[in-house]
Write a protein that holds these residues in place. Structure first.
Motif, mmCIF file in Angstrom:
data_model
loop_
_atom_site.group_PDB
_atom_site.id
_atom_site.type_symbol
_atom_site.label_atom_id
_atom_site.label_comp_id
_atom_site.label_asym_id
_atom_site.label_seq_id
_atom_site.Cartn_x
_atom_site.Cartn_y
_atom_site.Cartn_z
ATOM 1 N N LEU A 84 16.614 -18.989 31.092
ATOM 2 C CA LEU A 84 15.725 -18.254 32.669
ATOM 3 C C LEU A 84 14.671 -17.277 33.168
ATOM 4 C CD1 LEU A 84 13.762 -20.019 35.168
ATOM 5 C CD2 LEU A 84 15.952 -20.417 36.386
ATOM 6 N N ILE A 85 15.772 -16.730 33.126
ATOM 7 C CA ILE A 85 15.882 -14.803 32.904
ATOM 8 C C ILE A 85 14.485 -14.542 32.237
ATOM 9 C CG2 ILE A 85 16.217 -13.176 33.412
ATOM 10 C CD1 ILE A 85 19.063 -13.686 34.432
ATOM 11 N N ILE A 86 14.639 -15.074 30.818
ATOM 12 C CA ILE A 86 13.952 -14.579 30.070
ATOM 13 C C ILE A 86 12.961 -14.838 29.734
ATOM 14 C CG2 ILE A 86 13.662 -14.706 27.135
ATOM 15 C CD1 ILE A 86 16.836 -14.443 26.817
ATOM 16 N N PHE A 87 12.854 -16.181 30.086
ATOM 17 C CA PHE A 87 11.399 -17.060 30.685
ATOM 18 C C PHE A 87 10.929 -15.868 32.060
ATOM 19 C CE2 PHE A 87 8.986 -19.832 33.335
ATOM 20 C CZ PHE A 87 8.096 -20.687 32.238
ATOM 21 N N CYS A 88 11.359 -15.818 32.443
ATOM 22 C CA CYS A 88 10.864 -14.528 34.220
ATOM 23 C C CYS A 88 10.039 -13.633 33.094
ATOM 24 C CB CYS A 88 11.854 -14.656 34.458
ATOM 25 S SG CYS A 88 12.785 -16.625 35.490
ATOM 26 N N CYS A 89 10.691 -13.107 32.802
ATOM 27 C CA CYS A 89 10.131 -11.808 32.106
ATOM 28 C C CYS A 89 9.222 -11.643 31.127
ATOM 29 C CB CYS A 89 11.540 -10.693 31.197
ATOM 30 S SG CYS A 89 12.844 -10.269 31.850
ATOM 31 N N ALA A 90 9.482 -12.732 30.254
ATOM 32 C CA ALA A 90 7.615 -13.549 29.569
ATOM 33 C C ALA A 90 6.529 -13.658 30.985
ATOM 34 C CB ALA A 90 8.418 -14.335 29.121
ATOM 35 N N LEU A 91 6.323 -13.869 31.792
ATOM 36 C CA LEU A 91 5.325 -14.663 32.740
ATOM 37 C C LEU A 91 5.692 -12.980 33.440
ATOM 38 C CD1 LEU A 91 5.896 -17.661 33.834
ATOM 39 C CD2 LEU A 91 4.874 -17.063 32.180
ATOM 40 N N GLY A 92 6.797 -12.300 33.653
ATOM 41 C CA GLY A 92 5.796 -10.775 33.966
ATOM 42 C C GLY A 92 4.874 -10.238 33.244
ATOM 43 N N VAL A 93 5.591 -10.465 32.064
ATOM 44 C CA VAL A 93 4.431 -9.279 31.225
ATOM 45 C C VAL A 93 3.554 -9.782 31.175
ATOM 46 C CG1 VAL A 93 4.610 -8.929 29.206
ATOM 47 C CG2 VAL A 93 6.659 -9.038 29.819
ATOM 48 N N LEU A 94 3.100 -10.375 31.628
ATOM 49 C CA LEU A 94 1.781 -11.679 31.792
ATOM 50 C C LEU A 94 1.127 -10.677 32.450
ATOM 51 C CD1 LEU A 94 1.635 -15.297 30.114
ATOM 52 C CD2 LEU A 94 1.314 -13.701 28.672
ATOM 53 N N ALA A 95 1.797 -11.099 34.102
ATOM 54 C CA ALA A 95 1.543 -10.480 35.316
ATOM 55 C C ALA A 95 0.934 -9.207 35.049
ATOM 56 C CB ALA A 95 1.810 -10.767 36.864
ATOM 57 N N CYS A 96 1.784 -8.544 34.522
ATOM 58 C CA CYS A 96 1.278 -6.869 34.128
ATOM 59 C C CYS A 96 -0.080 -6.734 33.289
ATOM 60 C CB CYS A 96 2.536 -6.030 34.021
ATOM 61 S SG CYS A 96 3.965 -6.457 35.363
ATOM 62 N N LEU A 97 -0.292 -7.631 32.583
ATOM 63 C CA LEU A 97 -1.650 -7.338 31.615
ATOM 64 C C LEU A 97 -2.787 -8.133 32.389
ATOM 65 C CD1 LEU A 97 -0.171 -8.516 28.401
ATOM 66 C CD2 LEU A 97 -0.342 -6.073 28.926
ATOM 67 N N LEU A 98 -2.240 -8.973 32.796
ATOM 68 C CA LEU A 98 -3.435 -9.524 33.894
ATOM 69 C C LEU A 98 -3.921 -8.761 34.975
ATOM 70 C CD1 LEU A 98 -5.140 -12.085 34.324
ATOM 71 C CD2 LEU A 98 -3.610 -12.493 36.381
ATOM 72 N N PHE A 99 -3.010 -7.361 35.692
ATOM 73 C CA PHE A 99 -2.839 -6.684 36.620
ATOM 74 C C PHE A 99 -4.070 -5.860 36.301
ATOM 75 C CE2 PHE A 99 -1.248 -9.187 39.482
ATOM 76 C CZ PHE A 99 -1.693 -8.755 41.065
ATOM 77 N N ALA A 100 -3.530 -5.036 34.881
ATOM 78 C CA ALA A 100 -3.940 -3.845 34.463
ATOM 79 C C ALA A 100 -4.878 -4.384 33.593
ATOM 80 C CB ALA A 100 -3.245 -3.497 33.000
ATOM 81 N N TRP A 101 -6.075 -4.940 34.041
ATOM 82 C CA TRP A 101 -7.329 -5.296 32.632
ATOM 83 C C TRP A 101 -8.230 -6.273 33.735
ATOM 84 C CZ3 TRP A 101 -3.921 -5.434 27.855
ATOM 85 C CH2 TRP A 101 -3.324 -4.467 27.567
ATOM 86 N N ASN A 102 -7.660 -6.974 34.707
ATOM 87 C CA ASN A 102 -8.331 -7.954 35.825
ATOM 88 C C ASN A 102 -8.911 -7.157 36.916
ATOM 89 O OD1 ASN A 102 -9.150 -10.744 38.079
ATOM 90 N ND2 ASN A 102 -9.977 -10.711 35.706
ATOM 91 N N ARG A 103 -9.886 -7.452 37.589
ATOM 92 C CA ARG A 103 -10.062 -6.702 38.744
ATOM 93 C C ARG A 103 -11.064 -7.636 39.397
ATOM 94 N NH1 ARG A 103 -7.275 -3.503 37.115
ATOM 95 N NH2 ARG A 103 -7.621 -1.665 36.917
ATOM 96 N N ASN A 104 -10.681 -8.971 39.128
ATOM 97 C CA ASN A 104 -11.077 -10.448 40.000
ATOM 98 C C ASN A 104 -10.592 -10.634 40.909
ATOM 99 O OD1 ASN A 104 -11.801 -13.139 40.863
ATOM 100 N ND2 ASN A 104 -13.541 -12.693 40.038
ATOM 101 N N TYR A 105 -10.889 -10.914 42.478
ATOM 102 C CA TYR A 105 -9.595 -10.610 43.762
ATOM 103 C C TYR A 105 -8.918 -11.891 43.378
ATOM 104 C CZ TYR A 105 -7.522 -11.223 48.343
ATOM 105 O OH TYR A 105 -7.070 -11.619 49.274
#
Length: 395
Positions: A84-105
């Motif tokens: 579960l922790i590994i799964f959470c880390c993977a989704l955390g990576v996706l969240a960071c990538l989204l915040f890095a390149w998306n600017r839609n509120y």
């Protein structure tokens, strides 16, 4: 006749315990790189209005509570917490990538925050796994958890300055990519070095987990209220203090930074000392010491205005938050035996609920009265916390 003395086994380097320390630091860094600059990111990059920035924080807290509580109950009943922790880390990576390149509120609020909530849940799940590991290996759970919590505090001493340096010097995309790297390394450390704790279904109905006694449920509720109020006062302080220093006392912005940094640095030895004395003095007694320190701290914030006095008060603030951060989670776990995931997440959610309460009242009080008046509310919340702790049993 000469008798050769018995040889004692040599201490070997414990990769598992060291991995727990590294993972605790990395999960702390991942959060410390994102949270301090979030309002700046929403204002400057997403161009959100102030009311929308406040709504974003409230929505984040609500979504985080729902996600973390769902995962907490599931993790205590079935599966391997490590996966579960590994799964959470993977989704955390996706969240960071989204915040890095998306600017839609709205994409960031509904998709980004949802993914971030999974990423932030890696931290309480790691603490739950650490508690199960400590119980299984016979390690002192309180001190072990205090050391892990100190790693998170160390991350919050280092992370915010690095986050501001990265966002100002290289841009928010680089800052969020660095947070993504922290999640990747964290996931690899969990996969390679942390132990697996498989949940086993009971063989007989008689061996099914017993429900917590009614007194424990009552004490858990009182402790939840107490910790929520304590974290709420801290959130109120974080929101109001910089504006109080600059706009009402007309002191330097750097003083606010020094005050936060001083408190964060002093919290680390406070946690370790509290963990060392927890067995001898009792968790309830230590929590009472924390609240007394909080009462003295907010009384001081209402009374003094000299820079050196404000800095000196940070020792009381460190005792207040250091004991809460180091002992509060262990207190929940002891009141909820066999439910390490739910207990740890419940404690973590006291921080989120505290942010919701303080965020709602801080602006209203400042608008009607002043930033200084917010400390009166914090003092009243500390008094209410004293009443709650007086009715909780020691464990």
């Amino acid at each position: 006749m000469y008798n050769q003395p018995a040889t004692t086994p040599r201490r070997t380097f414990d990769f598992t315990n060291s991995a727990f320390l590294i993972v605790a630091f990395l999960t702390g860094i991942a959060g410390a790189l994102q949270t301090p600059t979030l309002s700046l990111f929403l204002t400057n990059e997403v161009h959100a209005r102030p009311v929308m920035v406040g709504f974003f924080f409230t929505g984040s807290a609500v979504i985080g509570i729902l996600v973390s509580q769902f995962l907490a109950g599931r993790s205590d009943r079935r599966g391997d917490r490590k996966n579960l922790i590994i799964f959470c880390c993977a989704l955390g990576v996706l969240a960071c990538l989204l915040f890095a390149w998306n600017r839609n509120y709205f994409i960031l609020l509904f998709v980004g925050v949802f993914l971030s909530s999974f990423g932030s849940t890696a931290n309480p799940q790691m603490f739950a796994l650490a508690r199960e590991h400590a119980d299984k290996t016979g390690r002192e759970a309180v001190m072990f958890s205090s050391v892990l919590r100190a790693q998170v505090s160390l991350a919050w001493v280092i992370g915010p300055p690095v986050a501001y340096a990265l966002s100002v010097g290289f841009g928010f995309d680089v800052m969020y990519l660095c947070a993504a790297v922290a999640f990747v390394v964290c996931g690899l450390m969990v996969w390679g070095f942390l132990p697996s704790m498989q949940k086993q279904a009971p063989r007989h109905a008689a061996s099914a987990p017993l429900q917590a006694p009614r007194c424990n449920r009552r004490d858990t509720l009182l402790l939840f209220i107490a910790c929520t109020l304590m974290w709420g006062t801290n959130s109120l302080y974080i929101i109001n203090m910089p504006l109080f220093i600059v706009d009402e006392l007309h002191l330097s912005e750097k003083l606010a930074g020094f005050m936060m940094g001083t408190a964060a640095g002093l919290e680390i030895p406070t946690m370790l000392i509290a963990g060392y004395y927890a067995r001898r003095m009792g968790k309830r007694f230590l929590m009472r010491i924390a609240v007394v320190a909080g009462l003295a701290f907010y009384t001081g914030m209402l009374a003094v205005s000299h820079p050196w006095a404000l800095l000196a008060l940070q020792l009381l603030n460190a005792i207040y938050i250091g004991i809460l951060a180091g002992i509060g989670m262990i207190y929940f776990q002891d009141l909820m035996p066999g439910q390490a995931g739910a207990a740890t997440t419940l404690y973590t959610n006291t921080t989120r609920v505290g942010w919701i309460i303080s965020g709602s009242f801080a602006g209203i009080i400042a608008e009607i009265w002043s930033y200084h008046a917010g400390f009166w509310l914090a003092l009243a919340m500390c008094v209410t916390t004293c009443i709650c702790l007086a009715r909780i049993k020691d464990v």
